[in-house]
Design an enzyme around this catalytic site. Structure first.
Site, mmCIF file in Angstrom:
data_model
loop_
_atom_site.group_PDB
_atom_site.id
_atom_site.type_symbol
_atom_site.label_atom_id
_atom_site.label_comp_id
_atom_site.label_asym_id
_atom_site.label_seq_id
_atom_site.Cartn_x
_atom_site.Cartn_y
_atom_site.Cartn_z
ATOM 1 N N LYS A 135 0.816 -1.198 0.000
ATOM 2 C CA LYS A 135 0.000 0.000 0.000
ATOM 3 C C LYS A 135 0.852 1.252 0.000
ATOM 4 O O LYS A 135 0.377 2.358 -0.208
ATOM 5 C CB LYS A 135 -0.873 0.026 1.269
ATOM 6 C CG LYS A 135 -1.788 -1.145 1.415
ATOM 7 C CD LYS A 135 -2.431 -1.153 2.826
ATOM 8 C CE LYS A 135 -2.373 -2.540 3.367
ATOM 9 N NZ LYS A 135 -2.798 -2.640 4.775
ATOM 10 N N GLY A 136 2.151 1.078 0.270
ATOM 11 C CA GLY A 136 3.023 2.229 0.504
ATOM 12 C C GLY A 136 3.120 3.220 -0.634
ATOM 13 O O GLY A 136 3.366 4.404 -0.406
ATOM 14 N N GLU B 89 7.422 2.265 -6.331
ATOM 15 C CA GLU B 89 7.559 1.887 -4.921
ATOM 16 C C GLU B 89 7.750 3.126 -4.046
ATOM 17 O O GLU B 89 8.218 4.162 -4.516
ATOM 18 C CB GLU B 89 8.783 0.967 -4.754
ATOM 19 C CG GLU B 89 8.468 -0.450 -4.344
ATOM 20 C CD GLU B 89 7.865 -0.625 -2.958
ATOM 21 O OE1 GLU B 89 7.063 0.215 -2.508
ATOM 22 O OE2 GLU B 89 8.208 -1.623 -2.310
ATOM 23 N N ASP B 90 7.401 2.989 -2.806
ATOM 24 C CA ASP B 90 7.586 4.093 -1.863
ATOM 25 C C ASP B 90 9.052 4.239 -1.471
ATOM 26 O O ASP B 90 9.610 5.331 -1.491
ATOM 27 C CB ASP B 90 6.706 3.916 -0.615
ATOM 28 C CG ASP B 90 6.849 2.537 0.051
ATOM 29 O OD1 ASP B 90 7.605 1.671 -0.454
ATOM 30 O OD2 ASP B 90 6.187 2.323 1.081
ATOM 31 N N ASP C 200 14.834 -0.150 0.540
ATOM 32 C CA ASP C 200 15.541 -0.294 1.811
ATOM 33 C C ASP C 200 16.574 -1.416 1.667
ATOM 34 O O ASP C 200 17.621 -1.214 1.058
ATOM 35 C CB ASP C 200 14.477 -0.565 2.888
ATOM 36 C CG ASP C 200 15.021 -0.542 4.300
ATOM 37 O OD1 ASP C 200 15.895 0.274 4.594
ATOM 38 O OD2 ASP C 200 14.547 -1.349 5.129
ATOM 39 N N LYS D 55 17.299 4.287 0.516
ATOM 40 C CA LYS D 55 18.274 4.291 1.614
ATOM 41 C C LYS D 55 19.433 3.390 1.199
ATOM 42 O O LYS D 55 19.463 2.206 1.546
ATOM 43 C CB LYS D 55 17.646 3.699 2.884
ATOM 44 C CG LYS D 55 16.516 4.492 3.491
ATOM 45 C CD LYS D 55 16.190 3.900 4.866
ATOM 46 C CE LYS D 55 14.717 3.863 5.126
ATOM 47 N NZ LYS D 55 14.364 3.171 6.378
ATOM 48 N N ASP E 69 4.253 3.756 6.241
ATOM 49 C CA ASP E 69 3.587 3.486 7.517
ATOM 50 C C ASP E 69 4.546 3.056 8.609
ATOM 51 O O ASP E 69 5.652 2.577 8.360
ATOM 52 C CB ASP E 69 2.584 2.345 7.353
ATOM 53 C CG ASP E 69 3.279 0.985 7.172
ATOM 54 O OD1 ASP E 69 4.075 0.860 6.230
ATOM 55 O OD2 ASP E 69 3.052 0.071 7.995
ATOM 56 N N ARG F 298 0.137 6.587 7.147
ATOM 57 C CA ARG F 298 0.207 6.645 5.677
ATOM 58 C C ARG F 298 -0.458 7.920 5.170
ATOM 59 O O ARG F 298 -0.123 8.416 4.103
ATOM 60 C CB ARG F 298 -0.504 5.440 5.052
ATOM 61 C CG ARG F 298 0.158 4.094 5.320
ATOM 62 C CD ARG F 298 -0.464 3.045 4.401
ATOM 63 N NE ARG F 298 -0.184 1.677 4.827
ATOM 64 C CZ ARG F 298 0.913 0.987 4.516
ATOM 65 N NH1 ARG F 298 1.855 1.551 3.805
ATOM 66 N NH2 ARG F 298 1.062 -0.261 4.917
HETATM 67 P P1 IMP Z 1 12.971 -3.774 1.461
HETATM 68 O O1 IMP Z 1 12.475 -5.050 0.906
HETATM 69 O O2 IMP Z 1 13.798 -3.972 2.700
HETATM 70 O O3 IMP Z 1 13.672 -2.881 0.447
HETATM 71 O O4 IMP Z 1 11.720 -3.029 2.051
HETATM 72 C C1 IMP Z 1 10.907 -2.211 1.342
HETATM 73 C C2 IMP Z 1 9.628 -2.011 2.132
HETATM 74 O O5 IMP Z 1 9.900 -1.860 3.539
HETATM 75 C C3 IMP Z 1 8.962 -0.739 1.708
HETATM 76 O O6 IMP Z 1 8.076 -0.948 0.642
HETATM 77 C C4 IMP Z 1 8.254 -0.317 2.970
HETATM 78 O O7 IMP Z 1 7.000 -0.964 3.073
HETATM 79 C C5 IMP Z 1 9.140 -0.825 4.097
HETATM 80 N N1 IMP Z 1 10.031 0.235 4.604
HETATM 81 C C6 IMP Z 1 11.375 0.303 4.483
HETATM 82 N N2 IMP Z 1 11.881 1.408 5.061
HETATM 83 C C7 IMP Z 1 10.802 2.073 5.554
HETATM 84 C C8 IMP Z 1 10.669 3.313 6.271
HETATM 85 O O8 IMP Z 1 11.624 4.055 6.568
HETATM 86 N N3 IMP Z 1 9.393 3.654 6.618
HETATM 87 C C9 IMP Z 1 8.308 2.888 6.326
HETATM 88 N N4 IMP Z 1 8.396 1.730 5.641
HETATM 89 C C10 IMP Z 1 9.634 1.322 5.267
HETATM 90 MG MG MG Z 2 5.344 -1.055 4.929
#
Ligand code: IMP
Ligand code: MG
Length: 183
Positions: free
Chosen positions: A46-47, A102-103, A106, A134, A162, A168
């Site tokens: 949903k991000g 994507e939001d 990470d 990041k 979120d 959100r």
């Molecule tokens: P990844 O798979 O670790 O890259 O995670 C990506 C997902 O983690 C994003 O789509 C978010 O839902 C969540 N996420 C990562 N960092 C943050 C943050 O700083 N705030 C909120 N959600 C985050």
């Molecule tokens: Mg999330």
């Protein structure tokens, strides 16, 4: 007014105006690059809803949109890396130039999984568009061609992002006060 979100925010990182500037810039880049292509924007729920809603209107060529919902089996502020598809796309991807919206990028595990999955379905192309990145947190190799901005390693909320499914709907992006995480 007792239960406002503002009281939980320690610091505003990006204002509504700053976010709109990033969205406009990325929208122009996609408009330019996909002028002769068959653009399908895929929003990861949903991000990315807030970003998707603004980005698609900042793109000046005819685009299609679709939505996917994934769960990364993580709780709190971390992703586990095990990605489960909750809602898949509705169409056959052959011939489409996909941009995954994507939001935040990470660890990269969610997008690594998604890009591999969508590529296996033989679209014309797949690229990633993320509002925030990041880079310090990356655990797997993922390339985002379109990016709003890079941010340091902090947990942010708002504009779709979120904490525990909340915040959100904050119109800007901020850092939560540590006491909100409860510990
Ligand atoms: P990844 O798979 O670790 O890259 O995670 C990506 C997902 O983690 C994003 O789509 C978010 O839902 C969540 N996420 C990562 N960092 C943050 C943050 O700083 N705030 C909120 N959600 C985050
Ligand atoms: Mg999330």
């Amino acid at each position: 007014m007792k239960n406002t979100m503002e009281k939980d925010i320690q610091e505003v990182l990006y204002s509504e105006e700053q976010i709109q500037e990033m969205v406009e810039r990325v929208g122009e880049e996609i408009t330019r690059d996909y002028a002769d292509k068959n653009l399908l924007l895929v929003s990861v729920l949903k991000g990315s809803v807030a970003f998707m809603a603004d980005l698609m209107r900042a793109i000046r060529i005819p685009a299609r949109i679709d939505f996917m919902s994934v769960s990364s089996y993580g709780s709190g502020t971390k992703t586990s890396g095990v990605v489960k598809i909750i809602k898949d796309l509705d169409i056959n991807l052959e011939g489409y130039d996909i941009v995954i919206v994507e939001d935040i990028l990470d660890s990269g595990k969610t997008l690594r999984y998604l890009i591999d999955l969508l590529r296996s379905r033989n679209p014309a192309s797949v690229e990633i568009c993320t509002l925030f990145d990041k880079p310090e947190r990356r655990e797997v190799d993922v390339y985002a061609k379109y990016k709003g901005c890079e941010i340091p390693d902090a947990f942010i909320v708002g504009y779709g992002l979120d904490y525990d499914e909340k915040y959100r709907n904050l119109p800007y992006v901020g850092i939560l006060k540590p006491e909100v995480y409860g510990a």
